[in-house]
Design a protein around this motif. Sequence first.
Motif, PDB file in Angstrom:
ATOM      1  N   VAL A  27       0.853  -1.193   0.000  1.00 31.61           N
ATOM      2  CA  VAL A  27       0.000   0.000   0.000  1.00 31.61           C
ATOM      3  C   VAL A  27       0.885   1.237   0.000  1.00 31.61           C
ATOM      4  N   ASP A  28       0.568   2.157  -0.884  1.00 28.76           N
ATOM      5  CA  ASP A  28       1.305   3.417  -0.992  1.00 28.76           C
ATOM      6  C   ASP A  28       0.438   4.503  -0.368  1.00 28.76           C
ATOM      7  N   VAL A  29       0.646   4.758   0.913  1.00 31.18           N
ATOM      8  CA  VAL A  29      -0.181   5.736   1.623  1.00 31.18           C
ATOM      9  C   VAL A  29       0.693   6.639   2.483  1.00 31.18           C
ATOM     10  N   ARG A  30       0.203   7.847   2.683  1.00 27.24           N
ATOM     11  CA  ARG A  30       0.777   8.710   3.714  1.00 27.24           C
ATOM     12  C   ARG A  30      -0.137   8.606   4.931  1.00 27.24           C
ATOM     13  N   ILE A  31       0.443   8.488   6.108  1.00 19.53           N
ATOM     14  CA  ILE A  31      -0.345   8.302   7.323  1.00 19.53           C
ATOM     15  C   ILE A  31      -0.355   9.591   8.139  1.00 19.53           C
ATOM     16  N   ILE A  32      -1.573  10.027   8.469  1.00 14.75           N
ATOM     17  CA  ILE A  32      -1.759  11.123   9.421  1.00 14.75           C
ATOM     18  C   ILE A  32      -2.602  10.564  10.555  1.00 14.75           C
ATOM     19  N   ALA A  33      -2.069  10.611  11.770  1.00 11.23           N
ATOM     20  CA  ALA A  33      -2.807  10.133  12.942  1.00 11.23           C
ATOM     21  C   ALA A  33      -3.200  11.333  13.800  1.00 11.23           C
ATOM     22  N   ALA A  34      -4.192  11.121  14.660  1.00  7.53           N
ATOM     23  CA  ALA A  34      -4.638  12.207  15.538  1.00  7.53           C
ATOM     24  C   ALA A  34      -5.144  11.628  16.849  1.00  7.53           C
ATOM     25  N   THR A  35      -5.022  12.406  17.902  1.00 10.79           N
ATOM     26  CA  THR A  35      -5.542  11.984  19.204  1.00 10.79           C
ATOM     27  C   THR A  35      -5.711  13.186  20.113  1.00 10.79           C
ATOM     28  N   HIS A  36      -6.635  13.049  21.068  1.00 10.62           N
ATOM     29  CA  HIS A  36      -6.747  14.065  22.124  1.00 10.62           C
ATOM     30  C   HIS A  36      -6.159  13.540  23.428  1.00 10.62           C
ATOM     31  N   ARG A  37      -5.649  12.315  23.397  1.00  8.76           N
ATOM     32  CA  ARG A  37      -5.132  11.683  24.608  1.00  8.76           C
ATOM     33  C   ARG A  37      -3.656  12.037  24.846  1.00  8.76           C
ATOM     34  N   ASN A  38      -3.211  11.811  26.089  1.00 11.03           N
ATOM     35  CA  ASN A  38      -1.813  12.006  26.459  1.00 11.03           C
ATOM     36  C   ASN A  38      -1.077  10.703  26.156  1.00 11.03           C
ATOM     37  N   LEU A  39      -0.529  10.590  24.952  1.00 15.42           N
ATOM     38  CA  LEU A  39       0.108   9.345  24.537  1.00 15.42           C
ATOM     39  C   LEU A  39       1.361   9.047  25.347  1.00 15.42           C
ATOM     40  N   GLU A  40       2.086  10.080  25.754  1.00 18.23           N
ATOM     41  CA  GLU A  40       3.288   9.863  26.550  1.00 18.23           C
ATOM     42  C   GLU A  40       2.944   9.162  27.873  1.00 18.23           C
ATOM     43  N   LYS A  41       1.860   9.589  28.483  1.00 21.89           N
ATOM     44  CA  LYS A  41       1.413   8.944  29.722  1.00 21.89           C
ATOM     45  C   LYS A  41       0.947   7.518  29.443  1.00 21.89           C
ATOM     46  N   MET A  42       0.258   7.318  28.319  1.00 23.81           N
ATOM     47  CA  MET A  42      -0.207   5.979  27.967  1.00 23.81           C
ATOM     48  C   MET A  42       0.968   5.038  27.690  1.00 23.81           C
TER      49      MET A  42
END
Length: 466
Positions: A287-302
């Motif tokens: 698959v030839d895709v560009r990935i954009i992710a998003a979150t409102h969570r504190n990923l560092e804490k997770m």
Amino acid sequence: MTEHSYALGELLVSKLGVGRSTKETEQLKKEISALLSLTSEAVLVVDAEGQILELNQPMCTLMQQSRLQLLGASLLPHIGEQGWKQLKRGRDFDTVVLTPAALPGKKENVWKVRSKSIYETDKLTTMMLHITEGPAPSKKKLQQKRTIYTFDDIKGNSPSVRAVKEQARRIASGETTIMIRGESGTGKEVFAQAIHCGSQRHTGPFVAINCAAIPESLLESELFGYEGGAFTGAKGEGKAGRFELAHGGTIFLDEIGDMSLHLQAKLLRVVQERKVERVGGTQSLDVDVRIIAATHRNLEKMVAEEKFREDLYYRLNVIPLNIPPLRERKDDVPILVEYFMKKLSLDLGRTPKRLSQQVLERLLAYRWPGNIRELENVVEHFVQLEIGDLVTLQSIPLQLREQSMGHAEAERRAPRRHSSESEEKESLLQLLDQYGRDTEGKRQVAETLGVSLPTLYRKLKKWRLK
């Protein structure tokens, strides 16, 4: 349904909004149920928050769930928040085309929905929905779907917004994975679409998926697709996942922080190798895709709590883009109000209104916990309710109208001690009405009360609130 049936149904449904005893309400529901059972077409009744109050057997068949499972449940997981907004904006008996959430073993279809809204003292109380199912656009048409927003659609002149827009413009032309961080309602998908439009992939598809809105049992096949016969009810020819559909374009993984560790492991391979393996399959597909992710969570804490994979975090967080909350860009409130007012007035065929000085002061003083999404809802509220050309305090929602200038937010967000159990229940009801009864609304209620989300759910269960 015939016009006569609609008229009778409207009469019965409208009575649900009137203060009645439990016995009278139950009798009305039985009468509505009896009426709906007379038609072979799919019909359901929902309240102003999208909670299902009544439905007939054809609707149960359409949604592949029993009447017992659906009564009291929310319609939003089936049609999405945008679909619900479309319904509320639509005029009576206009046809609104929605794409429902995919169901196992069922072909992709669309719902053609005709609605009748019931109001009590200018406030929406219930809606009666008549739904016809039809074939969805072909995969080719889906792949050719273009985005809606560009950088010109990101409104605001505050320094924080100008800075993040400039950063987004600079990184748009590259291929690097992007992580968009921001509170719910700040416009993360708007930025994702704008980045896609400004990239070399702008002629390719933009495919978005909300990882929090789809049950884990369905999310894997939605992301990666499945082979024919992979599970009971699977289509014989199999189905392409979102990564395959985004080939040559951009995939937007919204609310990535809500994904389970099991799926995070599968996603990591795709991010690293740009290869997917369908559920039930043995062949890897490029698959030839560009990935954009998003979150409102504190990923560092997770990550520290081992709730989010560290290796996936570093793969996705290559370029972080932080969207400021609306309370940190108050200068943009008048600009956004004017934008939404013109847009909504055009949709409704009305002349844009003016704001009174008192209303403007209230809008500027409010902290906007729901951010731009909440502001848009407030504008829609007074565009719909204000009869004259000038928007007054009587036309804005209660939480803005009653706030004390300067100190309202501190009082609103402070955990309350209830002198009695009845006060606790009343407080919960008020907060649910203010923020909504979907998952995000309940998160904000929990934050306002200073309790965890599981604690809030225990309180709701105690008081039998949904």
